[in-house]
Design a protein around this motif. Structure first.
Motif, mmCIF file in Angstrom:
data_model
loop_
_atom_site.group_PDB
_atom_site.id
_atom_site.type_symbol
_atom_site.label_atom_id
_atom_site.label_comp_id
_atom_site.label_asym_id
_atom_site.label_seq_id
_atom_site.Cartn_x
_atom_site.Cartn_y
_atom_site.Cartn_z
ATOM 1 N N SER A 165 -5.142 -0.900 1.632
ATOM 2 C CA SER A 165 -4.514 -2.195 1.336
ATOM 3 C C SER A 165 -4.298 -3.105 2.544
ATOM 4 O O SER A 165 -4.590 -4.302 2.478
ATOM 5 N N ALA A 216 -4.497 1.958 -2.202
ATOM 6 C CA ALA A 216 -3.220 1.900 -1.485
ATOM 7 C C ALA A 216 -3.423 2.143 0.008
ATOM 8 O O ALA A 216 -2.858 1.431 0.849
ATOM 9 N N GLY A 234 0.820 -1.209 0.000
ATOM 10 C CA GLY A 234 0.000 0.000 0.000
ATOM 11 C C GLY A 234 0.850 1.253 0.000
ATOM 12 O O GLY A 234 0.598 2.201 -0.747
#
Length: 449
Positions: free
Chosen positions: A146, A143, A111
């Motif tokens: 994540s 991201a 991420g």
């Protein structure tokens, strides 16, 4: 190990087991794939064709991140199933615990990396201006989320290993329903931008992660969290077992990135949008195939570990038959309704793209005449831990053959790209048949005396 789990995989008559496992598995995977369908429809209809193209540029990178989590999730599922078949619950629990911890750590690292390099990735793709900006926004939301999102598909595997097939199906439906409602709220109600589409998907996934992982903390599941014993050989086995699925996902997304770059050069934003329509349709059919095949992997792995060749063989046959039925039906529907399907994703300001999309979809429908065989062969080989052969098929299907045919068909322009899918599927089916024939004496376990 729970009696229910043992009874389901080890004692249930194979045909009944197939329907008990494959039906909810297919429904659950189809439901989970609908979030992508909603994403494409809502972005295309409410945010326009530039946003739709931006999603298709960014999503391969999102999928690569999920593929890394799947490497561990699917990779741990195979040795877990085999260990449970051998009644080695200690090893199964350690695989499970180590895998969950690794997925969360990997999700956080990936991420952070995606957030930092998102703008450069879009520039590398050839995107500029608004297209690049929208794609970067979309990628960066994934991201941020994540660490919490990437375990969602591994959790689904673990529930099915524990025999919670219906629970898995229901949670996949819940996830898609939550994403649908959030997409409507964010894009239609609040009129937020492309970043809100990604946020809706992430929030739906996080909700299901919380619900699905909670039972494993109660101690009442076949798998339990334990004090992890991290060893290199454990992760080595996970990587080997998960490599076919991982290589398929990674190679497929690399192919998508390359195709998007080529499409931007050949036909610009319009060609990328049509390719996006094809990918969304593929992502409806593929989960049905995956749902049937993947849902039977724990059962096949369990019986392989228990040395029950007759049961393994029958379950394998059911995978191939079900895959053929699903794939051939998809080919017929796509060929018959290309314009109607394309119009779901293309808004009124993109009506000029319908003829291009219709032609592309008809050529794409040929893919499903043969895709089922290669996919079923790969799934079966993965289930019995024959990872090398499964990896060969997955990589050939996702990257090697598409790149070869890209060069061979280059002179045909966009038509060559639309034909690429069908020729690749046919070649993989032939390769799968050759592998199964050559290895036919080694694909079943020896019955325990």
């Amino acid at each position: 190990m729970t009696t229910d789990n043992n009874q389901l995989f080890g004692k249930t008559q194979p045909l009944k087991l197939f329907f008990l496992v494959a039906t909810p598995g297919a429904i659950g995977m189809l439901a989970s794939s609908l979030y992508g369908l909603f994403d494409g429809i809502f972005v295309g209809q409410f945010l326009g064709k530039t946003a739709f193209a931006a999603v298709n540029l960014a999503f391969p990178f999102v999928a690569i991140n999920f593929s890394l989590a799947d490497l561990i999730g699917v990779g741990s599922a195979v040795p877990i199933s085999i260990a449970l078949g051998r009644k080695d619950t200690k090893a199964a629990n350690n695989y499970f615990t180590c895998a969950c911890i690794a997925i969360v750590i990997l999700g956080a690292a990936m991420g952070l990396l995606m957030w930092l390099i998102a703008p450069y990735l879009m520039t590398m793709m050839g995107a500029e201006g608004e297209l690049a900006s929208l794609a970067t926004q979309y990628l960066r939301v994934y991201a941020i989320c994540s660490p919490l999102c990437t375990i969602v598909f591994a959790a689904d595997n673990y529930l099915r290993i524990c025999g919670k097939i219906k629970t898995s199906m229901v949670l996949n439906i819940v996830m898609s329903a939550a994403i649908l409602l959030l997409e409507l709220l964010f894009l239609v109600g609040f009129k937020w931008g492309i970043w809100a589409s990604a946020l809706a998907t992430c929030l739906g996934m996080i909700l299901v992660v919380i619900i699905s992982m909670a039972p494993f903390f109660t101690g009442k599941m076949a798998l339990k969290f334990c004090k992890p014993k991290f060893e290199i050989k454990i992760f080595g086995k996970m990587i080997v077992a998960g490599s076919p699925n991982f290589l398929s996902n990674i190679a497929g997304r690399l192919s998508a990135i390359i195709f998007n770059i080529v499409l931007l050069g050949m036909g610009g934003e319009d060609a990328v949008s049509v390719y996006g329509v094809i990918m969304y349709v593929n992502d409806i059919v593929q989960p049905l195939l995956y749902g049937v095949c993947d849902s039977l992997q724990p059962a096949i792995g369990y019986n392989y570990g228990a040395r029950e060749p007759a049961r393994v063989k029958k379950l394998a046959v059911y995978i191939f038959v079900a895959g053929a039925v699903i794939s051939l039906a998809a080919a017929a529907i796509i060929f018959a309704l290309p314009a109607q399907i394309s119009s779901l994703f293309l808004s009124t300001d993109s009506a000029e793209l319908i003829p291009m999309a219709e032609f592309a979809m008809k050529l794409f429908s040929i893919t499903f005449l043969t895709r089922w065989f290669g996919f079923a062969a790969q799934s079966y080989l993965t289930a019995i831990n024959k990872s090398l052969f499964a990896s060969i098929l997955s990589t050939a299907n996702a990257l090697i053959l598409p790149m070869i045919f890209l060069g061979i068909l280059w002179s045909l322009g966009l038509t060559g790209i639309w034909l690429n899918f069908g020729l690749t599927a046919a070649a993989v089916a032939i390769g799968g048949a050759m592998i199964l024939f050559a290895q036919r004496k080694k694909l079943l376990p020896e019955k325990e005396n």
